[in-house]
Design a protein around this motif. Structure first.
Motif, short mmCIF file in Angstrom:
data_model
loop_
_atom_site.label_atom_id
_atom_site.label_comp_id
_atom_site.label_asym_id
_atom_site.label_seq_id
_atom_site.Cartn_x
_atom_site.Cartn_y
_atom_site.Cartn_z
N UNK A 171 -21.14 10.23 -14.31
CA UNK A 171 -21.64 10.04 -12.95
C UNK A 171 -20.75 9.13 -12.12
N UNK A 172 -20.22 8.09 -12.73
CA UNK A 172 -19.32 7.20 -12.02
C UNK A 172 -18.02 7.89 -11.64
N UNK A 173 -17.49 8.67 -12.56
CA UNK A 173 -16.26 9.40 -12.27
C UNK A 173 -16.49 10.41 -11.15
N UNK A 174 -17.68 11.04 -11.15
CA UNK A 174 -17.98 12.03 -10.12
C UNK A 174 -18.04 11.41 -8.74
N UNK A 175 -18.78 10.32 -8.60
CA UNK A 175 -18.93 9.72 -7.27
C UNK A 175 -17.62 9.09 -6.81
N UNK A 176 -16.83 8.58 -7.74
CA UNK A 176 -15.52 8.04 -7.39
C UNK A 176 -14.64 9.16 -6.84
N UNK A 177 -14.60 10.28 -7.55
CA UNK A 177 -13.78 11.40 -7.10
C UNK A 177 -14.21 11.98 -5.79
N UNK A 178 -15.52 11.94 -5.52
CA UNK A 178 -16.04 12.51 -4.28
C UNK A 178 -15.83 11.60 -3.08
N UNK A 179 -15.95 10.28 -3.27
CA UNK A 179 -15.93 9.35 -2.15
C UNK A 179 -14.58 8.70 -1.89
N UNK A 180 -13.76 8.55 -2.91
CA UNK A 180 -12.52 7.81 -2.73
C UNK A 180 -11.55 8.47 -1.75
N UNK A 181 -11.41 9.79 -1.74
CA UNK A 181 -10.48 10.38 -0.76
C UNK A 181 -10.79 9.96 0.68
N UNK A 182 -12.06 9.75 1.00
CA UNK A 182 -12.43 9.28 2.34
C UNK A 182 -12.17 7.79 2.49
N UNK A 183 -12.56 7.01 1.50
CA UNK A 183 -12.36 5.56 1.56
C UNK A 183 -10.89 5.18 1.53
N UNK A 184 -10.11 6.02 0.90
CA UNK A 184 -8.67 5.75 0.73
C UNK A 184 -7.99 5.49 2.07
N UNK A 185 -8.45 6.16 3.12
CA UNK A 185 -7.85 5.97 4.43
C UNK A 185 -8.17 4.62 5.06
N UNK A 186 -9.09 3.87 4.45
CA UNK A 186 -9.47 2.56 5.00
C UNK A 186 -8.78 1.40 4.28
N UNK A 187 -7.89 1.71 3.36
CA UNK A 187 -7.23 0.66 2.58
C UNK A 187 -5.77 1.02 2.32
N UNK A 188 -4.96 0.00 2.16
CA UNK A 188 -3.55 0.20 1.81
C UNK A 188 -3.37 0.33 0.30
N UNK A 189 -4.35 -0.20 -0.46
CA UNK A 189 -4.22 -0.22 -1.92
C UNK A 189 -5.61 -0.19 -2.54
N UNK A 190 -5.76 0.58 -3.62
CA UNK A 190 -7.06 0.75 -4.27
C UNK A 190 -6.97 0.34 -5.74
N UNK A 191 -7.84 -0.58 -6.14
CA UNK A 191 -7.95 -1.04 -7.52
C UNK A 191 -9.33 -0.64 -8.03
N UNK A 192 -9.41 -0.07 -9.23
CA UNK A 192 -10.69 0.35 -9.78
C UNK A 192 -10.80 -0.12 -11.23
N UNK A 193 -11.91 -0.79 -11.55
CA UNK A 193 -12.18 -1.14 -12.94
C UNK A 193 -12.79 0.08 -13.63
#
Length: 262
Positions: free
Chosen positions: A13-35
């Motif tokens: 479930x975590x991998x699913x929501x990350x994959x679905x939402x990160x492409x949109x959030x990615x445009x709001x940050x210069x760098x993305x770190x994920x635990x």
């Protein structure tokens, strides 16, 4: 520089929501770190999870106390060019696979800036590793790190807060992971260090810190061990923080939370 840090990815479930939402959030940050130390069935990281995260736009993967649960991680740590993984710094054995910190050249609107990501593991109610406070002091003696961002994977809120104050004014951010519940103490400490005790869970919303509810409830009711598994069905949530950094110090920090409908 604007950094997005996303808290513990838990199971499918975590991998699913990350994959679905990160492409949109990615445009709001210069760098993305994920635990991602809970990404593989709640325990550790495997290649499938790492590949999906990198494809979605993750720049750096941090780990924690379940770092060694899957053999995949040993192989991935040897392929540093493909897998930008940072495991806890404070293992005293010099033969420990992987690295506890990694420096990246981050492209921003103003140019290219140097960012070092550090992963630490706490010791209170956790494994008896080397002292994370001393490990950070030693690392910060270097003068080639640029901006420093710390993921402190620890159980005790007191240990996390102590680390925040210990590093205040010396690093850009200290964000806690491991306890899976986002805390409301988001702030900037003295000297420009962004802080939050725990970034929270990215995984099943109707769960007990990611696990199906029945196992933990039965354990507390019966006082006996019960099998835990990743909570299935229902919505997932994504938790993290955005940190704005200028001149190596934080100028802003904002909690972020998304919960799927249903």
């Amino acid at each position: 520089m604007r950094v997005l840090f996303i808290g513990d990815v838990f199971g499918q479930p975590g991998r699913r929501v990350l994959g679905a939402q990160l492409p949109t959030l990615r445009g709001q940050a210069d760098f993305v770190i994920v635990n991602m130390e809970n990404a593989a069935g709640g325990f550790g990281l495997h290649r499938e999870a790492a590949d999906a995260a990198l494809k979605a736009g993750v720049h750096c993967i941090t780990l924690g106390n379940h770092a060694w649960h899957h053999k995949d991680v040993y192989v991935m740590m040897q392929d540093e060019g493909t897998y930008p993984i940072v495991r806890p710094l404070n293992y005293s054995d010099p033969g420990t696979p992987g690295v506890g910190w990694r420096t990246f050249n981050v492209k921003t609107a103003a140019g290219t800036e140097k960012l070092t990501v550090v992963n630490l593991l706490g010791r209170v109610f956790m494994e008896a590793l080397a002292n994370p406070f001393r490990a950070m002091d030693e690392l910060l003696e270097r003068n080639d790190l640029g901006t420093v961002f710390v993921d402190f994977h620890a159980e005790a809120t007191s240990e996390k807060q102590a680390m925040g104050w210990h590093l205040a004014g010396r690093v850009a951010a200290v964000i806690g992971t491991h306890t899976h519940v986002p805390t409301a103490d988001t702030r900037i400490l003295e000297g420009g260090t962004a802080y939050q005790t725990d970034a929270g869970l990215t995984g099943p919303h109707h769960s007990v810190i990611g696990s199906g509810r029945d196992g933990p409830i039965q354990k507390f009711l019966t006082e006996r061990p019960h099998r835990y598994g990743v909570a299935e069905g229902g919505p997932a949530e994504l938790n993290g923080v955005f940190v704005q950094i200028e001149g190596g110090r934080a100028t802003g920090i904002e909690r972020y939370r998304y919960v799927e409908e249903g």
